[in-house]
Design a protein around this motif. Structure first.
Motif, PDB file in Angstrom:
ATOM      1  N   HIS A   1       0.828  -1.203   0.000  1.00 13.15           N
ATOM      2  CA  HIS A   1       0.000   0.000   0.000  1.00 13.15           C
ATOM      3  C   HIS A   1       0.861   1.250   0.000  1.00 13.15           C
ATOM      4  N   THR A   2       0.517   2.193  -0.853  1.00 11.92           N
ATOM      5  CA  THR A   2       1.158   3.501  -0.849  1.00 11.92           C
ATOM      6  C   THR A   2       0.075   4.573  -0.902  1.00 11.92           C
ATOM      7  N   ASP A   3       0.415   5.769  -0.502  1.00 16.80           N
ATOM      8  CA  ASP A   3      -0.528   6.881  -0.537  1.00 16.80           C
ATOM      9  C   ASP A   3       0.158   8.081  -1.203  1.00 16.80           C
ATOM     10  N   PRO A   4      -0.223   8.413  -2.460  1.00 16.18           N
ATOM     11  CA  PRO A   4      -1.335   7.806  -3.215  1.00 16.18           C
ATOM     12  C   PRO A   4      -0.965   6.419  -3.758  1.00 16.18           C
ATOM     13  N   MET A   5      -1.979   5.619  -4.111  1.00 20.04           N
ATOM     14  CA  MET A   5      -1.747   4.283  -4.641  1.00 20.04           C
ATOM     15  C   MET A   5      -1.055   4.385  -6.001  1.00 20.04           C
ATOM     16  N   LYS A   6       0.112   3.752  -6.126  1.00 21.72           N
ATOM     17  CA  LYS A   6       0.852   3.850  -7.383  1.00 21.72           C
ATOM     18  C   LYS A   6       1.622   2.572  -7.710  1.00 21.72           C
ATOM     19  N   LEU A   7       1.337   1.479  -6.986  1.00 27.09           N
ATOM     20  CA  LEU A   7       2.046   0.229  -7.213  1.00 27.09           C
ATOM     21  C   LEU A   7       1.227  -0.733  -8.070  1.00 27.09           C
ATOM     22  N   VAL A   8       1.900  -1.459  -8.945  1.00 23.59           N
ATOM     23  CA  VAL A   8       1.287  -2.518  -9.738  1.00 23.59           C
ATOM     24  C   VAL A   8       2.108  -3.773  -9.536  1.00 23.59           C
ATOM     25  N   GLY A   9       1.469  -4.893  -9.224  1.00 19.24           N
ATOM     26  CA  GLY A   9       2.170  -6.150  -8.998  1.00 19.24           C
ATOM     27  C   GLY A   9       2.400  -6.896 -10.302  1.00 19.24           C
TER      28      GLY A   9
END
Length: 219
Positions: free
Chosen positions: A128-136
């Protein structure tokens, strides 16, 4: 590799995208050989940590929480009952930096009968990041089929946000003997009928690995 507009649309509509024939057989064999080498040279007594998405069962939270720049090993069970090669749950988290075969693969132009249940979940609960910016990214080094446990998805579920707000967080009040991580929020409830499978092929004469982009998954 360039994604078509249809593929891009499927990714944003459904939250995942399967890309068949993503890597050649020689590359896959090299990555599998590297995994075997890493586990072969690893001493289980120094890496006796369990990883599970169901609850915190790690024997060392610091081992997990400080693994971002190291190659570390996480087992299905803390007491090895079978060969260590069959007991590994995951190897993380800096393979892409510290292992040359994985580094070459990650930064190039393209991108067992044991163990506990992996419950339905969203990977964003853990990443989780803020803002959401991760893709698996999930890369199939062996065939992932309906019979051996391929990934399953709820198309479009990523648009609903993190289900029930459930997230894994650092424990701000960690005391001696307490877990370094905690889950915040309720356990999500899903309808099994909403899931569809995402089989992915691995190396063979006519089929090479598939790459799966993931926003929310059931394993």
């Amino acid at each position: 590799m360039t994604l078509s507009q249809e593929q891009v649309k499927q990714f944003w509509d459904n939250g995942y995208l399967v890309l068949p024939d993503f890597a050649d057989e020689e590359t896959v064999e090299g990555l599998k050989k590297e995994c075997h080498r890493l586990v072969e040279e690893m001493d289980p007594a120094e890496h006796n940590t369990v990883f599970t998405t169901l609850e915190m069962k790690r024997t060392s939270d610091d081992y997990f929480m400080t693994s971002g720049d190291k190659i570390r090993y996480f087992f299905e069970d803390g007491n090895l009952k079978v060969n260590k090669h069959l007991s590994i749950n995951k190897i993380g988290h800096a393979l892409h930096v510290l292992s040359e075969p994985f580094k070459k693969f990650t930064f190039c132009d393209k991108q067992p009968g044991i163990g506990g249940e992996v419950i339905p979940h969203q990977d964003s609960s853990f990443l989780h990041t803020d803002p959401m910016k991760l893709v698996g990214f999930w890369i199939a080094l062996e065939d992932a089929t309906l019979e051996n446990g391929c990934l399953w998805f709820i198309p479009g579920s990523h648009k609903e946000g993190i289900h029930c707000g459930r997230r894994m967080l650092r424990n701000p009040n960690k005391g001696e003997g307490e877990s370094g991580t905690i889950f915040q929020g309720e356990m999500p409830k899903y309808n099994d009928k909403d899931f569809i499978p995402g089989p992915a092929t691995a190396n063979s004469r006519n089929a090479v690995p598939s790459l799966i982009f993931v926003i929310g998954t059931k394993h």
